[in-house]
Design an enzyme around this catalytic site. Sequence first.
Site, PDB file in Angstrom:
ATOM      1  CE  LYS A 242      10.054  16.641 -19.726  1.00 31.84           C
ATOM      2  NZ  LYS A 242       9.425  15.902 -18.637  1.00 31.84           N
ATOM      3  CD  GLU A 248      -0.189  17.419 -31.806  1.00 35.35           C
ATOM      4  OE1 GLU A 248       1.019  17.131 -31.666  1.00 35.35           O
ATOM      5  OE2 GLU A 248      -1.098  16.755 -31.275  1.00 35.35           O
ATOM      6  NE  ARG A 303       0.679  14.241 -15.687  1.00 30.53           N
ATOM      7  CZ  ARG A 303       1.478  13.373 -16.305  1.00 30.53           C
ATOM      8  NH1 ARG A 303       1.933  13.633 -17.524  1.00 30.53           N
ATOM      9  NH2 ARG A 303       1.854  12.253 -15.715  1.00 30.53           N
ATOM     10  CD  GLU A 389      -0.559  13.880 -20.224  1.00 30.15           C
ATOM     11  OE1 GLU A 389      -1.188  14.114 -21.254  1.00 30.15           O
ATOM     12  OE2 GLU A 389       0.495  14.461 -19.931  1.00 30.15           O
ATOM     13  CG  HIS A 420     -27.880  29.369 -15.744  1.00 28.03           C
ATOM     14  ND1 HIS A 420     -29.197  29.622 -15.430  1.00 28.03           N
ATOM     15  CD2 HIS A 420     -27.140  30.092 -14.872  1.00 28.03           C
ATOM     16  CE1 HIS A 420     -29.242  30.492 -14.421  1.00 28.03           C
ATOM     17  NE2 HIS A 420     -28.001  30.778 -14.052  1.00 28.03           N
ATOM     18  CE  LYS A 545       2.341  12.382 -27.942  1.00 28.69           C
ATOM     19  NZ  LYS A 545       3.461  12.727 -27.061  1.00 28.69           N
TER      20      LYS A 545
HETATM   21  O1  F6P Z   1      -0.014  14.851 -24.635  1.00 29.68           O
HETATM   22  C1  F6P Z   1       1.165  14.243 -24.283  1.00 29.68           C
HETATM   23  C2  F6P Z   1       2.244  15.209 -23.893  1.00 29.68           C
HETATM   24  O2  F6P Z   1       3.433  14.490 -23.878  1.00 29.68           O
HETATM   25  C3  F6P Z   1       2.000  15.906 -22.571  1.00 29.68           C
HETATM   26  O3  F6P Z   1       2.372  15.154 -21.490  1.00 29.68           O
HETATM   27  C4  F6P Z   1       2.791  17.147 -22.766  1.00 29.68           C
HETATM   28  O4  F6P Z   1       2.442  18.117 -21.837  1.00 29.68           O
HETATM   29  C5  F6P Z   1       2.430  17.510 -24.176  1.00 29.68           C
HETATM   30  O5  F6P Z   1       2.374  16.264 -24.841  1.00 29.68           O
HETATM   31  C6  F6P Z   1       3.365  18.441 -24.869  1.00 29.68           C
HETATM   32  O6  F6P Z   1       4.670  17.951 -24.944  1.00 29.68           O
HETATM   33  P1  F6P Z   1       5.909  18.866 -25.264  1.00 29.68           P
HETATM   34  O7  F6P Z   1       6.010  19.903 -24.214  1.00 29.68           O
HETATM   35  O8  F6P Z   1       7.085  17.950 -25.289  1.00 29.68           O
HETATM   36  O9  F6P Z   1       5.676  19.494 -26.607  1.00 29.68           O
END
Ligand code: F6P
Length: 581
Positions: A242, A248, A303, A389, A420, A545
């Site tokens: 987004k 990451e 989300r 979240e 189980h 972060k």
């Molecule tokens: O973990 C925090 C968050 O901001 C989530 O709300 C979101 O879904 C995820 O990181 C990934 O964010 P992006 O789509 O901006 O990479």
Amino acid sequence: MPPVFFPDAEEPTSLRLPPPLVGKSGFSLMASASLISDTEPWKDLKEHVNEINKTHLRDLLNDVERSQSMMVENDGIILDYSRQRARLDTIDKLFKLAEAAQLRQKIDRMYNGEHINSTENRSVLHIALRAPRDKNFYSDGKSVVPDVWNVLDKIKDFSERVRNGSWVGATGKALKDVVAIGIGGSFLGPLFVHTALQTDPEAAECAKGRQLQFLANVDPVDVARNIKGLNPETTLVVVVSKTFTTAETMLNARTMREWISSALGPQAVAKHMVAVSTNLVLVEKFGIDPANAFAFWDWVGGRYSVCSAVGVLPLSLQYGFPTVEKFLNGASNIDAHFHSTPFEKNLPVLLGLLSVWNATFLGYPARAILPYSQSLEKFAPHIQQVSMESNGKGVSIDGIPLPFETGEIDFGEPGTNGQHSFYQLIHQGRVIPCDFIGAIRSQQPVYLKGEVVSNHDELMSNFFAQPDALAYGKTPEQLLLENVAAHLIPHKTFSGNRPSLSLLLPSLNAYNIGQLLAIYEHRIAVEGFIWGINSFDQWGVELGKVLASQVRKQLHVSRTKGEPVQGFNVSTTTLLTKYLE
Ligand code: F6P
């Protein structure tokens, strides 16, 4: 410490503080705002817990009229909540609570596109992502549905070209493998839907010869697993983010860009990498042609984004757009149901109110999501993010610290595997309200000659049995009648009175999967509306972060200039020093 320049690392743009809680006149808004826990219906429910504590599900389930009224159906989906620790008057009291919380008005405000995500000043309109072309949802005075359909049409066109081989890779080969890079909301929802569709015969037929994989973790092991056996010539990488700043995802995107360009040359990136984002400027800066970028909008929470290009693009590449459209239609069916059905018959509303009852009034902090379907194995991990979240908050939407807990600890596994694993604790340890989810028809029916029942009937026998085992339990008297040795009676006794609810779906096709998703999304919104929190922001993920970025800078200067670790506490300094050695 001197500032360090990182050429490719971007700080999250969402790192803004929420607006101060001060009105225009300069007075604090907190003084005038009130909490739901101050209302009469809340206090009444608190009192009512004493009444409910005198009951046992064994007796409640004897009341036929009660059980019958606790079954609701919408479009073939049955909700049975008769095994909740609730009487009919409990439900009435919960409806009064909903009235006090202005639930109806809050739902309407969401559907009207008001900025109900007040700390980010945004509408919350994931419902528009699955709206029919001729429906309108407005944000800031403009219908967003035409924009949604522009992107859906673009996805349809692009995915068809990739699937029919008219869009090929740099060496002229068809792109049959897709790696979707993303994390959190840009990963868990699409993974859930993909896992569920994989075994649906109709969807599987459309996916023949194709492969969809997800790269989420920055752990290089995840990259290694994803590229194992993949040929860059036949691989399309979809970068899903987004913000297009998530550390990451961006590192994984750079790693995959390197994987493609080192094999096929830098010019190949244009043919082998596309993006999904709200931040098209950063997409272009990264080196992806904006023509190959698929937009979504800030009124879609991460989300809640599975029905945007985040999910629709990778899923259309794998299953074809028509399959994904069925999924969107299922979600849309529940959107209409949630908006227009009276609360007594409204699945998400009932589910949300019951969750509040369990978590806040009865004090059960966890919730188990137990699908009796292997194809729903990624449902609980997705709902974990949507729920935790959204509703893991400590202050009201007006910024007032809450005197009660919100949110649940969600976890789950498909049945019967979970039986189980952790069911022992659910039956005789802590009380954990359970959601049992099952389907009438299996995606892959198997009837073995000579067996008493089909494999699906065997699975579903457990789906029907477990809720009663939890509700009724087993008494010492029953064990005595069964001649159980005296010293084993305490161990074999089940207290029962453990709440659960059952959701029975007709099947698990693309449409039903869309319905299931939307039921849970709206249930979680209902809970937040009742608690009076903002379920659509996520400030709680930011601090970690920021601290990770400080550590990243330290690792960089220590590795490149040999500088000692400084500016951290003794614990972190010692561990970091050891790590760097
Ligand atoms: O973990 C925090 C968050 O901001 C989530 O709300 C979101 O879904 C995820 O990181 C990934 O964010 P992006 O789509 O901006 O990479």
